[in-house]
Write a protein that holds these residues in place. Structure first.
Motif, PDB file in Angstrom:
ATOM      1  N   ILE A   1       0.801  -1.222   0.000  1.00  0.00           N
ATOM      2  CA  ILE A   1       0.000   0.000   0.000  1.00  0.00           C
ATOM      3  C   ILE A   1       0.837   1.277   0.000  1.00  0.00           C
ATOM      4  O   ILE A   1       0.305   2.360  -0.161  1.00  0.00           O
ATOM      5  N   ASN A   2       2.161   1.131   0.164  1.00  0.00           N
ATOM      6  CA  ASN A   2       3.046   2.301   0.086  1.00  0.00           C
ATOM      7  C   ASN A   2       4.475   1.818  -0.160  1.00  0.00           C
ATOM      8  O   ASN A   2       4.748   0.617  -0.158  1.00  0.00           O
TER       9      ASN A   2
ATOM     10  N   VAL B   1       4.378   0.466  -9.930  1.00  0.00           N
ATOM     11  CA  VAL B   1       4.486   1.417  -8.826  1.00  0.00           C
ATOM     12  C   VAL B   1       3.729   2.714  -9.110  1.00  0.00           C
ATOM     13  O   VAL B   1       3.962   3.374 -10.120  1.00  0.00           O
ATOM     14  N   ASP B   2       2.838   3.075  -8.179  1.00  0.00           N
ATOM     15  CA  ASP B   2       2.141   4.361  -8.226  1.00  0.00           C
ATOM     16  C   ASP B   2       3.115   5.447  -7.776  1.00  0.00           C
ATOM     17  O   ASP B   2       4.085   5.171  -7.058  1.00  0.00           O
ATOM     18  N   VAL B   3       2.854   6.687  -8.174  1.00  0.00           N
ATOM     19  CA  VAL B   3       3.709   7.800  -7.752  1.00  0.00           C
ATOM     20  C   VAL B   3       3.281   8.326  -6.385  1.00  0.00           C
ATOM     21  O   VAL B   3       4.051   8.352  -5.439  1.00  0.00           O
ATOM     22  N   ASN B   4       2.030   8.745  -6.282  1.00  0.00           N
ATOM     23  CA  ASN B   4       1.548   9.435  -5.082  1.00  0.00           C
ATOM     24  C   ASN B   4       1.017   8.454  -4.049  1.00  0.00           C
ATOM     25  O   ASN B   4      -0.059   7.895  -4.219  1.00  0.00           O
ATOM     26  N   MET B   5       1.809   8.252  -2.987  1.00  0.00           N
ATOM     27  CA  MET B   5       1.427   7.363  -1.890  1.00  0.00           C
ATOM     28  C   MET B   5       1.919   7.962  -0.583  1.00  0.00           C
ATOM     29  O   MET B   5       2.921   8.677  -0.564  1.00  0.00           O
TER      30      MET B   5
ATOM     31  N   ASP C   1       6.705   7.706  -1.301  1.00  0.00           N
ATOM     32  CA  ASP C   1       6.090   7.706  -2.636  1.00  0.00           C
ATOM     33  C   ASP C   1       6.846   6.796  -3.606  1.00  0.00           C
ATOM     34  O   ASP C   1       7.868   6.189  -3.252  1.00  0.00           O
ATOM     35  N   GLY C   2       6.318   6.696  -4.810  1.00  0.00           N
ATOM     36  CA  GLY C   2       6.911   5.797  -5.803  1.00  0.00           C
ATOM     37  C   GLY C   2       8.336   6.150  -6.169  1.00  0.00           C
ATOM     38  O   GLY C   2       9.173   5.270  -6.361  1.00  0.00           O
TER      39      GLY C   2
ATOM     40  N   ALA D   1      10.656   9.928 -12.750  1.00  0.00           N
ATOM     41  CA  ALA D   1      10.475   8.476 -12.653  1.00  0.00           C
ATOM     42  C   ALA D   1      11.690   7.734 -13.213  1.00  0.00           C
ATOM     43  O   ALA D   1      12.200   6.805 -12.582  1.00  0.00           O
ATOM     44  N   TYR D   2      12.155   8.150 -14.376  1.00  0.00           N
ATOM     45  CA  TYR D   2      13.312   7.478 -14.971  1.00  0.00           C
ATOM     46  C   TYR D   2      14.576   7.714 -14.142  1.00  0.00           C
ATOM     47  O   TYR D   2      15.389   6.808 -13.962  1.00  0.00           O
ATOM     48  N   GLU D   3      14.726   8.909 -13.591  1.00  0.00           N
ATOM     49  CA  GLU D   3      15.884   9.192 -12.734  1.00  0.00           C
ATOM     50  C   GLU D   3      15.847   8.348 -11.460  1.00  0.00           C
ATOM     51  O   GLU D   3      16.887   7.967 -10.940  1.00  0.00           O
ATOM     52  N   ALA D   4      14.650   8.036 -10.982  1.00  0.00           N
ATOM     53  CA  ALA D   4      14.509   7.226  -9.763  1.00  0.00           C
ATOM     54  C   ALA D   4      14.759   5.744 -10.034  1.00  0.00           C
ATOM     55  O   ALA D   4      14.979   4.978  -9.101  1.00  0.00           O
ATOM     56  N   GLY D   5      14.711   5.332 -11.303  1.00  0.00           N
ATOM     57  CA  GLY D   5      14.988   3.934 -11.628  1.00  0.00           C
ATOM     58  C   GLY D   5      13.883   3.204 -12.359  1.00  0.00           C
ATOM     59  O   GLY D   5      13.946   1.991 -12.519  1.00  0.00           O
ATOM     60  N   ALA D   6      12.867   3.926 -12.823  1.00  0.00           N
ATOM     61  CA  ALA D   6      11.788   3.280 -13.584  1.00  0.00           C
ATOM     62  C   ALA D   6      12.285   2.878 -14.972  1.00  0.00           C
ATOM     63  O   ALA D   6      13.119   3.557 -15.565  1.00  0.00           O
ATOM     64  N   ASN D   7      11.748   1.776 -15.471  1.00  0.00           N
ATOM     65  CA  ASN D   7      12.052   1.327 -16.826  1.00  0.00           C
ATOM     66  C   ASN D   7      11.002   1.805 -17.822  1.00  0.00           C
ATOM     67  O   ASN D   7      11.244   1.817 -19.023  1.00  0.00           O
TER      68      ASN D   7
END
Length: 130
Positions: free
Chosen positions: A40-41, A59-63, A67-68, A100-106
């Protein structure tokens, strides 16, 4: 071995504070034969990932709590097998994608996602036949 049996080997963690979104993604993914867990987070997601890494993260962004973006940054710092992560958000601005990409998202997808689109991206990131 059938295609759906191959999918049962793949574990996906759905990270979203909205129960309806988690249930929606779970029903699509389990219907395709994937093993699905939920968080949930970002804090709960990180605890689960450190206990037993997953093959894919949605992964959601706003939690609340973490956060994501924070979850992905922490996940990518860990000395565990790394898996692809899809950031899924209602945020559609260019800077949201960049963060998101800087944080590690593909991959970065905008909600709502059509079931077939979600599965297609999962198959591609998991290197599975569609």
């Amino acid at each position: 071995m059938s295609q759906s049996l191959k999918h049962t080997q793949k574990r996906i963690l759905v990270v979203d504070d909205a129960a309806t979104v988690r249930m929606y993604h779970r029903s699509i993914l389990e219907g395709a034969g994937f093993v699905v867990d939920e968080a949930i987070n970002g804090i709960e997601a990180l605890e689960k990932a450190l206990t037993q890494p997953f093959d894919l993260y949605l992964v959601d962004v706003n939690m609340p709590k973490l956060d994501g973006y924070g979850f992905l940054r922490e996940l990518r710092r860990q000395g565990i097998p790394q898996a692809p992560a899809v950031m899924i958000s209602t945020e559609a601005q260019r800077q949201d994608r960049i963060r998101a990409y800087e944080a590690g998202a593909n991959l970065y997808l905008i909600k709502p996602i059509k079931p077939q689109d979600l599965l297609t991206h999962c198959y591609l990131l998991l290197n599975l036949p569609a």
